[in-house]
Scaffold this motif. Structure first.
Motif, PDB file in Angstrom:
ATOM      1  N   ALA A   1      12.390   5.402  -6.166  1.00  0.00           N
ATOM      2  CA  ALA A   1      12.469   6.458  -5.150  1.00  0.00           C
ATOM      3  C   ALA A   1      11.146   7.191  -4.946  1.00  0.00           C
ATOM      4  CB  ALA A   1      13.558   7.453  -5.529  1.00  0.00           C
ATOM      5  N   THR A   2      10.283   7.187  -5.941  1.00  0.00           N
ATOM      6  CA  THR A   2       9.041   7.957  -5.846  1.00  0.00           C
ATOM      7  C   THR A   2       7.816   7.098  -5.579  1.00  0.00           C
ATOM      8  OG1 THR A   2       8.699   7.863  -8.248  1.00  0.00           O
ATOM      9  CG2 THR A   2       9.976   9.727  -7.373  1.00  0.00           C
ATOM     10  N   ASP A   3       8.011   5.835  -5.173  1.00  0.00           N
ATOM     11  CA  ASP A   3       6.847   4.956  -4.999  1.00  0.00           C
ATOM     12  C   ASP A   3       6.155   5.131  -3.648  1.00  0.00           C
ATOM     13  OD1 ASP A   3       8.555   3.667  -3.240  1.00  0.00           O
ATOM     14  OD2 ASP A   3       8.634   1.785  -4.356  1.00  0.00           O
ATOM     15  N   GLY A   4       6.743   5.930  -2.756  1.00  0.00           N
ATOM     16  CA  GLY A   4       6.114   6.190  -1.466  1.00  0.00           C
ATOM     17  C   GLY A   4       6.322   5.117  -0.417  1.00  0.00           C
TER      18      GLY A   4
ATOM     19  N   ALA B   1       0.825  -1.201   0.000  1.00  0.00           N
ATOM     20  CA  ALA B   1       0.000   0.000   0.000  1.00  0.00           C
ATOM     21  C   ALA B   1       0.864   1.256   0.000  1.00  0.00           C
ATOM     22  CB  ALA B   1      -0.901   0.002   1.240  1.00  0.00           C
ATOM     23  N   PRO B   2       0.342   2.377  -0.501  1.00  0.00           N
ATOM     24  CA  PRO B   2       1.045   3.653  -0.358  1.00  0.00           C
ATOM     25  C   PRO B   2       1.368   3.914   1.116  1.00  0.00           C
ATOM     26  CG  PRO B   2      -0.828   3.894  -1.831  1.00  0.00           C
ATOM     27  CD  PRO B   2      -0.937   2.518  -1.225  1.00  0.00           C
ATOM     28  N   GLY B   3       2.609   4.280   1.389  1.00  0.00           N
ATOM     29  CA  GLY B   3       3.045   4.461   2.765  1.00  0.00           C
ATOM     30  C   GLY B   3       3.478   3.195   3.450  1.00  0.00           C
TER      31      GLY B   3
ATOM     32  N   SER C   1      20.100  -0.141  -5.514  1.00  0.00           N
ATOM     33  CA  SER C   1      19.641   0.130  -6.873  1.00  0.00           C
ATOM     34  C   SER C   1      18.114   0.127  -6.940  1.00  0.00           C
ATOM     35  CB  SER C   1      20.211  -0.909  -7.840  1.00  0.00           C
ATOM     36  OG  SER C   1      21.622  -0.823  -7.902  1.00  0.00           O
ATOM     37  N   TYR C   2      17.502  -0.838  -6.275  1.00  0.00           N
ATOM     38  CA  TYR C   2      16.041  -0.910  -6.240  1.00  0.00           C
ATOM     39  C   TYR C   2      15.460   0.368  -5.641  1.00  0.00           C
ATOM     40  CZ  TYR C   2      11.394  -2.337  -4.635  1.00  0.00           C
ATOM     41  OH  TYR C   2      10.041  -2.390  -4.380  1.00  0.00           O
ATOM     42  N   ALA C   3      16.042   0.825  -4.540  1.00  0.00           N
ATOM     43  CA  ALA C   3      15.539   2.029  -3.873  1.00  0.00           C
ATOM     44  C   ALA C   3      15.687   3.253  -4.761  1.00  0.00           C
ATOM     45  CB  ALA C   3      16.268   2.232  -2.547  1.00  0.00           C
ATOM     46  N   THR C   4      16.801   3.326  -5.483  1.00  0.00           N
ATOM     47  CA  THR C   4      17.019   4.459  -6.383  1.00  0.00           C
ATOM     48  C   THR C   4      15.995   4.455  -7.513  1.00  0.00           C
ATOM     49  OG1 THR C   4      19.378   4.473  -5.878  1.00  0.00           O
ATOM     50  CG2 THR C   4      18.695   5.550  -7.916  1.00  0.00           C
TER      51      THR C   4
END
Length: 232
Positions: free
Chosen positions: A173-176, A128-130, A167-170
């Protein structure tokens, strides 16, 4: 993350024993609704599920199988997870790298580094978002402080895991999502051995505290079971 405790949903990958088993049980004890995976049903995880009054359920998964990951995603379609936690690692002994066979190297790297990220790639759209995605890592993957001999393949696999998670986090980065690598310390598990100074029942409750307190934060954090940053 959901504010109502009764509706918090977690998926714990690799929960048949050790840290994963205690993690799934601790989350359920805190009234999370937990889906826990194992390669073979039965044993203590299944017993815990039976005694959980619906808070813990069990799914079969061989984490290294893309086909089984896809099937799990299909079975969980429509769920919204507040936490996706990947716990899986193997160790094939204390060999210098020159004595490690190609098959052994491949097996350890696939299990410890490639497969956890495949899980995130396959299942992160259920979060979920967040929500939070987290992977059990180790300070043994710390490159800057690798000054002691031993367990070269395991260390390399955890360093690779950390780099792939970075790399995954980069890339996402905008998925919340909150993104965490967790170092649980040296625990008395099948992997950690009987002489380790910690037990899962000591380290997992603080780790769950971290998972709950870090929810909603941005970026990738590599934290130990005290909530302190681990050097890369």
């Amino acid at each position: 993350m959901s504010t109502t405790t009764d509706h918090r949903q977690a998926l714990v990958i690799g929960a048949s024993r050790g840290l994963g088993l205690v993690l799934a049980d601790e989350l359920a004890r805190r009234d999370w609704r937990v889906i826990a995976t194992t390669r073979r049903k039965g044993g203590e995880l299944q017993a815990n599920a039976g005694a959980s009054r619906g808070r813990l359920s069990v799914e079969s998964l061989e984490m290294t199988s893309p086909e089984q990951l896809a099937a799990l995603h299909e079975r969980l379609a429509g769920r919204r997870l507040d936490l996706l936690f990947v716990n899986a690692a193997i160790d094939r002994g204390n060999l210098p790298i020159g004595e490690v066979s190609t098959d052994m190297f491949t097996e350890v790297m696939i299990t410890n580094a490639l497969s956890p990220l495949r899980v995130l790639e396959a299942l992160h759209d259920l979060v979920a978002p967040g929500g939070t995605v987290a992977v059990m890592s180790s300070e043994q993957g710390n490159v800057s402080q690798n000054t002691e001999d031993g367990y070269e393949l395991y260390k390399a696999s955890k360093a690779a895991l950390n780099q792939l998670m970075r790399s995954y986090a980069t890339r996402n980065a905008t998925d919340g999502h909150t993104k965490l690598l967790i170092d649980p310390g040296h625990n008395r598990t099948r992997l950690g051995g009987p002489d380790a100074p910690l037990t899962p029942k000591e380290t997992i409750p603080p780790i769950v505290d971290i998972l709950e307190s870090q929810a909603g934060t941005q970026g990738l954090r590599f934290l130990n079971h005290h909530g302190q940053p681990v050097p890369w």
